[in-house]
Design an enzyme around this catalytic site. Structure first.
Site, PDB file in Angstrom:
ATOM      1  N   CYS A   1       0.835  -1.210   0.000  1.00 40.14           N
ATOM      2  CA  CYS A   1       0.000   0.000   0.000  1.00 40.14           C
ATOM      3  C   CYS A   1       0.871   1.261   0.000  1.00 40.14           C
ATOM      4  CB  CYS A   1      -0.910  -0.037   1.221  1.00 40.14           C
ATOM      5  SG  CYS A   1      -1.785   1.499   1.567  1.00 40.14           S
TER       6      CYS A   1
ATOM      7  N   CYS B   1       0.058   3.771   2.759  1.00 40.94           N
ATOM      8  CA  CYS B   1       0.516   3.227   4.055  1.00 40.94           C
ATOM      9  C   CYS B   1       2.000   3.507   4.247  1.00 40.94           C
ATOM     10  CB  CYS B   1       0.277   1.725   4.133  1.00 40.94           C
ATOM     11  SG  CYS B   1      -1.442   1.223   4.043  1.00 40.94           S
TER      12      CYS B   1
END
Length: 160
Positions: free
Chosen positions: A86, A89
């Site tokens: 991600c 993230c």
């Protein structure tokens, strides 16, 4: 439900010197440690494995330890649900680490890799990452999805 910091608890147990005692779960071995609040600034370590109990960086939680850590740690725990693939993230990770420095020792910041713990992600209805959930004594207080900066993480954590 608002976040209760150590000085706001109505503790059942106190040391002989009158300092409240707090349960802190070790993020490495899972041992429950009873730590007087007056010792928070002394960098307490686990009595079993000597891991820091109040680190100034995010702790990585395993799927096996997650439920016990969230339920038995009496301080607020802010968990970042993330995944290695991600991009947002990974972009938020440095901000989350800086927030951990700012919020320690009144709050613990932790990370849970959703790829390694899909059952926990499903249990908490994580549909988008990064998602932060603030827990206290096993109860979810608040959640927020999306990448945010350090100031936003700290404000979210303190707001509860």
């Amino acid at each position: 439900m608002a976040v209760r910091l150590p000085s706001q608890f109505h503790w059942q147990e106190k040391t002989q010197q009158g300092s409240p005692v707090v349960n802190l779960v070790c993020s490495e071995c899972g041992a429950v440690n009873r730590v007087p609040e007056s010792k928070f600034t002394d960098k307490p370590v686990c009595g079993k494995c000597k891991t820091s109990l109040l680190p100034n960086h995010p702790v990585d939680l395993s799927a096996d330890l997650f439920a016990k850590y969230i339920a038995r740690t009496e301080l607020p725990v802010l968990v970042d649900f993330w995944a290695p693939w991600c991009g947002p993230c990974r972009m938020m990770a440095p901000a989350f680490a800086t927030a951990a420095e700012e919020l320690s020792p009144q709050m613990i910041l932790a990370k849970l890799n959703t790829e390694d713990a899909p059952q926990i992600s499903a249990q908490y209805g994580i549909s988008g990452i990064p998602t932060m959930i603030l827990f206290q004594s096993g109860n979810e207080l608040n959640r927020q999805s999306g990448a945010v900066n350090t100031q936003q993480i700290v404000a979210f954590a303190r707001r509860g």
